[in-house]
Design a protein around this motif. Structure first.
Motif, PDB file in Angstrom:
ATOM      1  N   SER A  94       0.827  -1.203   0.000  1.00 32.05           N
ATOM      2  CA  SER A  94       0.000   0.000   0.000  1.00 32.05           C
ATOM      3  C   SER A  94       0.867   1.261   0.000  1.00 32.05           C
ATOM      4  O   SER A  94       0.560   2.238  -0.690  1.00 32.05           O
ATOM      5  N   ILE A  95       1.949   1.231   0.773  1.00 31.31           N
ATOM      6  CA  ILE A  95       2.869   2.380   0.803  1.00 31.31           C
ATOM      7  C   ILE A  95       3.553   2.547  -0.545  1.00 31.31           C
ATOM      8  O   ILE A  95       3.681   3.667  -1.065  1.00 31.31           O
ATOM      9  N   GLU A  96       3.981   1.439  -1.142  1.00 31.98           N
ATOM     10  CA  GLU A  96       4.733   1.512  -2.404  1.00 31.98           C
ATOM     11  C   GLU A  96       3.859   1.930  -3.578  1.00 31.98           C
ATOM     12  O   GLU A  96       4.391   2.352  -4.615  1.00 31.98           O
ATOM     13  N   ARG A  97       2.539   1.842  -3.441  1.00 33.27           N
ATOM     14  CA  ARG A  97       1.669   2.351  -4.509  1.00 33.27           C
ATOM     15  C   ARG A  97       1.800   3.857  -4.663  1.00 33.27           C
ATOM     16  O   ARG A  97       1.442   4.429  -5.698  1.00 33.27           O
ATOM     17  N   HIS A  98       2.317   4.509  -3.627  1.00 34.33           N
ATOM     18  CA  HIS A  98       2.501   5.969  -3.668  1.00 34.33           C
ATOM     19  C   HIS A  98       3.945   6.353  -4.000  1.00 34.33           C
ATOM     20  O   HIS A  98       4.307   7.528  -3.934  1.00 34.33           O
ATOM     21  N   GLY A  99       4.776   5.371  -4.327  1.00 29.43           N
ATOM     22  CA  GLY A  99       6.170   5.668  -4.668  1.00 29.43           C
ATOM     23  C   GLY A  99       7.111   4.649  -4.056  1.00 29.43           C
ATOM     24  O   GLY A  99       6.777   3.974  -3.074  1.00 29.43           O
ATOM     25  N   ALA A 100       8.291   4.563  -4.642  1.00 30.01           N
ATOM     26  CA  ALA A 100       9.282   3.606  -4.156  1.00 30.01           C
ATOM     27  C   ALA A 100       9.785   3.996  -2.768  1.00 30.01           C
ATOM     28  O   ALA A 100       9.755   5.174  -2.381  1.00 30.01           O
ATOM     29  N   ILE A 101      10.238   3.003  -2.009  1.00 31.35           N
ATOM     30  CA  ILE A 101      10.852   3.273  -0.713  1.00 31.35           C
ATOM     31  C   ILE A 101      12.114   4.106  -0.928  1.00 31.35           C
ATOM     32  O   ILE A 101      12.945   3.796  -1.775  1.00 31.35           O
ATOM     33  N   GLU A 102      12.251   5.172  -0.151  1.00 28.44           N
ATOM     34  CA  GLU A 102      13.372   6.091  -0.313  1.00 28.44           C
ATOM     35  C   GLU A 102      14.361   6.046   0.838  1.00 28.44           C
ATOM     36  O   GLU A 102      15.525   6.412   0.674  1.00 28.44           O
ATOM     37  N   ALA A 103      13.898   5.635   2.021  1.00 33.28           N
ATOM     38  CA  ALA A 103      14.770   5.741   3.197  1.00 33.28           C
ATOM     39  C   ALA A 103      14.554   4.585   4.158  1.00 33.28           C
ATOM     40  O   ALA A 103      13.443   4.055   4.287  1.00 33.28           O
ATOM     41  N   TRP A 104      15.645   4.191   4.824  1.00 31.62           N
ATOM     42  CA  TRP A 104      15.613   3.316   5.991  1.00 31.62           C
ATOM     43  C   TRP A 104      15.973   4.183   7.190  1.00 31.62           C
ATOM     44  O   TRP A 104      17.071   4.738   7.236  1.00 31.62           O
ATOM     45  N   ILE A 105      15.081   4.300   8.143  1.00 31.10           N
ATOM     46  CA  ILE A 105      15.273   5.219   9.264  1.00 31.10           C
ATOM     47  C   ILE A 105      15.568   4.433  10.537  1.00 31.10           C
ATOM     48  O   ILE A 105      14.743   3.649  11.002  1.00 31.10           O
ATOM     49  N   ALA A 146       7.787   9.408   0.707  1.00 29.23           N
ATOM     50  CA  ALA A 146       7.153  10.691   1.032  1.00 29.23           C
ATOM     51  C   ALA A 146       5.730  10.511   1.552  1.00 29.23           C
ATOM     52  O   ALA A 146       5.185  11.408   2.196  1.00 29.23           O
ATOM     53  N   HIS A 147       5.131   9.359   1.303  1.00 29.59           N
ATOM     54  CA  HIS A 147       3.736   9.128   1.700  1.00 29.59           C
ATOM     55  C   HIS A 147       3.604   8.628   3.132  1.00 29.59           C
ATOM     56  O   HIS A 147       2.724   9.084   3.877  1.00 29.59           O
ATOM     57  N   ALA A 148       4.452   7.687   3.545  1.00 28.86           N
ATOM     58  CA  ALA A 148       4.272   7.048   4.855  1.00 28.86           C
ATOM     59  C   ALA A 148       5.552   6.333   5.267  1.00 28.86           C
ATOM     60  O   ALA A 148       6.488   6.185   4.480  1.00 28.86           O
ATOM     61  N   VAL A 286      17.765  23.935   2.215  1.00 23.63           N
ATOM     62  CA  VAL A 286      16.751  22.974   1.791  1.00 23.63           C
ATOM     63  C   VAL A 286      15.528  23.117   2.689  1.00 23.63           C
ATOM     64  O   VAL A 286      15.652  23.152   3.920  1.00 23.63           O
ATOM     65  N   THR A 287      14.334  23.212   2.098  1.00 26.33           N
ATOM     66  CA  THR A 287      13.082  23.201   2.844  1.00 26.33           C
ATOM     67  C   THR A 287      12.519  21.791   2.779  1.00 26.33           C
ATOM     68  O   THR A 287      12.311  21.254   1.696  1.00 26.33           O
ATOM     69  N   TRP A 288      12.303  21.155   3.965  1.00 26.68           N
ATOM     70  CA  TRP A 288      11.935  19.741   3.911  1.00 26.68           C
ATOM     71  C   TRP A 288      10.499  19.428   4.314  1.00 26.68           C
ATOM     72  O   TRP A 288      10.062  18.308   4.185  1.00 26.68           O
ATOM     73  N   ARG A 289       9.740  20.402   4.811  1.00 30.07           N
ATOM     74  CA  ARG A 289       8.334  20.121   5.060  1.00 30.07           C
ATOM     75  C   ARG A 289       7.587  21.424   5.242  1.00 30.07           C
ATOM     76  O   ARG A 289       8.174  22.469   5.553  1.00 30.07           O
TER      77      ARG A 289
END
Length: 306
Positions: A94-105, A146-148, A286-289
């Motif tokens: 469901s998360i990946e439907r909004h874009g690829a995973i970008e980060a491991w936190i 960026a989604h979740a 950089v503006t991040w949010r």
């Protein structure tokens, strides 16, 4: 008026999610307490502990519900790994439907506590309170875009005061195979497991509490992962184009040479000194949010290459 159709769809999704968890907790008797516990987490009660959760999930039989939830939480012997794997299976697509995973936190979470009997409780830094106090601390790895974000690993940190006290461990029900590990070691175990299970990769993000550990950074690099981490200003690095000289050959006589040979013109320097010596063109803001209410967006000024 509330959207009854929307509420019905939400209820159906919640039920399907809980049924997925029930399928991996190992015993049919745990099904109802798990449903009630998950419902209690979503209900508007002041504290998310079993007593107030019992009152809102079964007001007509609060005492019995309290005992049921207490037994469920205290005696549950399901596999955390299986539960987290099931959560990944249900939520990650469901998360990946909004874009690829970008980060491991990598991060840790503090839970303030009053007593001394909760597993791992000790006087240590608690992020919720912003200071050292009596609390439990858990290390986590989350996958995010960026989604979740989704926690995929979560382990309680046991201070050495705990791991050195066998009686205390037995009374608290800590498995015998659990021994002391630093937070950095726990984080690395979680990252290695995520690599081994082929989770979608992203840039590893860590604050300075983890990022300043050079062994952890080196291990992440060895796993062929990129990282963006906080470090302290006195961390030493080699300037671009420089580095340690190779070790001199040793004839077998006298004292062996050090692995790194240095001279007065060939030394590492602090990241603060390196940064302050760079031209303005190397920096960017950089503006991040987006901000909330009347507050402006959050900004960070750093080196353009990061």
């Amino acid at each position: 008026m509330a959207d009854r159709g929307g509420l019905g769809r939400s209820g159906s999704r919640f039920s399907a999610y809980v049924e997925g968890l029930i399928s991996v907790i190992g015993h049919a008797d745990r099904a109802r307490p798990l449903r009630d516990y998950c419902l209690g987490l979503l209900m508007p009660c002041e504290r998310k502990s079993v007593e107030p959760m019992a009152a809102v999930t079964a007001p007509e039989r609060t005492a019995a519900q309290h005992q049921s939830l207490l037994h469920f939480v205290g005696e549950g012997r399901w596999s955390d790994e299986k539960v987290l794997a099931k959560v990944q299976e249900m939520v990650l697509p469901s998360i990946e439907r909004h874009g690829a995973i970008e980060a491991w936190i990598i991060d840790d979470t503090g839970f303030p506590k009053k007593g001394t009997h909760s597993v791992g409780v000790a006087r240590q830094y608690c992020g919720q309170l912003g200071k050292e106090d009596n609390c439990q601390v858990a290390v986590s790895l989350s996958l995010a875009n960026a989604h979740a974000s989704l926690p995929v690993a979560f382990r309680l940190y046991l201070p050495q005061d705990w791991t050195k006290d066998g009686d205390r461990l037995r009374k608290a029900g800590v498995p015998e195979e659990v021994d002391f590990k630093t937070k950095h070691e726990i984080a690395l175990d979680q990252i290695r497991h995520a690599c081994a299970t082929s989770l979608p990769r992203g840039v590893v993000l860590m604050d300075a509490g983890y990022g300043n550990n050079s062994d952890l950074r080196a291990a992440i690099t060895a796993l062929e992962l990129s990282y963006a981490v906080g470090i302290l200003s006195n961390t030493t690095v080699w300037a671009p184009g420089s580095g340690p000289l190779p070790a001199k050959a040793w004839s077998g006589r006298g004292r062996p040479p050090k692995l790194l040979q240095r001279d007065s013109g060939h030394k590492p320097l602090s990241v603060k000194a390196l940064a302050l010596g760079l031209p303005k063109s190397a920096w960017r803001t950089v503006t991040w949010r987006e901000g909330t209410a009347d507050l402006p967006p959050k900004k960070w000024t750093g080196l353009g290459g990061f």
